[in-house]
Design an enzyme around this catalytic site. Structure first.
Site, PDB file in Angstrom:
ATOM      1  NE  ARG A 206      25.534 -46.790  -0.081  1.00  0.00           N
ATOM      2  CZ  ARG A 206      24.958 -45.978  -0.984  1.00  0.00           C
ATOM      3  NH1 ARG A 206      25.254 -44.697  -1.009  1.00  0.00           N
ATOM      4  NH2 ARG A 206      24.097 -46.479  -1.854  1.00  0.00           N
TER       5      ARG A 206
ATOM      6  CG  ASP B 106      28.719 -37.938 -10.457  1.00  0.00           C
ATOM      7  OD1 ASP B 106      27.859 -38.508 -11.158  1.00  0.00           O
ATOM      8  OD2 ASP B 106      28.677 -37.936  -9.210  1.00  0.00           O
TER       9      ASP B 106
END
Length: 281
Positions: free
Chosen positions: A44, A143
């Site tokens: 990532r 979120d």
């Protein structure tokens, strides 16, 4: 993690780099990464290193420390978003029943909206309950990851993502894409307008939400926090619930260690414990 394994990668990556990444993520978001997530962290963060044209992980962490604007990119990179329309379908039947029994319901909060499948599922149930899109219920979708929140706001999904949805719901709530959007479906604008999207970090002491909230969906989120962080967030959420409000958790979550805060009332469904300071205004 062996140094030999690290040398086989494009950028040098050591146990110290991994520990820096997960310590920083915990500080920013309260999320704890397991020891087994070292490969995920590499894959990532290496994308950010390439994008920023940095020399490696040490340079990236220096950049992260110096540039506050990178904090959100870092969080976005390391948070995991798994979702589907009407995932754990019994929860939506619980919501349907709650709406029938509580006609004065005002607010529903989806606290981990990811790419939008969950809050749109909630909105569909609410629209079906009232028989139209113009309802008195405020639905908040939040979120910590601003990237997935943007995708949720767009409301565009590959057709395979809506395969499990009934044909009636597909016709009422989605439009098939044409031209450049062929192979995709977009949520109907009327459904989209039922939702309010906002970024919220559950660790923040202030949440930009009106209270009380009647139903909180916070599914498969607490598993990423340690016990101390869970307790802080649960207290905040129970204080935000209406007197008869529901907290809906994920199938892998259990809060038996917090009987003074939260009480189970059904399958992965909870209410504020009696005597706790739930919001009642």
């Amino acid at each position: 993690m062996s140094e030999l394994k690290s040398l086989e990668r494009e950028f040098a990556y050591t146990t110290a780099h991994f520990n820096t990444a997960r310590t920083t993520l915990y500080r920013f978001s309260g999320i704890k990464l397991a020891d087994s997530k070292d490969a995920m962290v590499y894959s990532r963060l290496v994308r950010r290193i390439r994008t920023l044209k940095l020399s490696g992980f040490s340079a990236y962490f220096d950049y992260l420390l110096a540039q506050e604007s990178e904090h959100q990119e870092f969080i976005n990179a390391l948070t995991t978003n798994q979702t589907a329309f009407f995932r754990e379908p019994h929860h939506f039947e619980i919501l349907r029943k709650y709406l029938l029994e509580h006609p004065d319901t005002k607010r529903i909060w989806c606290a981990a909206s990811s790419t939008g499948e969950e809050p749109y599922s909630i909105a569909m149930v609410v629209a079906e309950h009232f028989g139209n899109f113009n309802t008195p219920i405020e639905i908040i979708a939040s979120d910590i990851d601003s990237g997935v929140l943007h995708k949720a706001e767009q409301g565009i999904y590959p057709l395979e993502r809506i395969e499990a949805i009934s044909e009636i719901r597909k016709k009422r709530f989605f439009h098939r894409g044409k031209g450049a959007q062929f192979g995709n479906a977009r949520v109907a604008p009327e459904l989209r307008q039922m939702l309010q999207f906002t970024r919220i970090n559950l660790l923040d002491s202030f949440w930009p939400l009106k209270t009380p909230i009647d139903v909180i969906f916070c599914r498969n989120v607490m598993i990423y926090f340690d016990k101390e962080t869970q307790e802080v967030i649960l207290k905040h959420m129970m204080n935000s619930l209406s007197e008869d409000g529901l907290y809906i958790a994920g199938h892998s979550e259990n809060f038996n260690m917090f009987p003074q805060i939260i009480t189970a009332v059904g399958q992965t469904t909870y209410r504020a414990a009696k005597g706790s300071s739930s919001a009642k205004t």
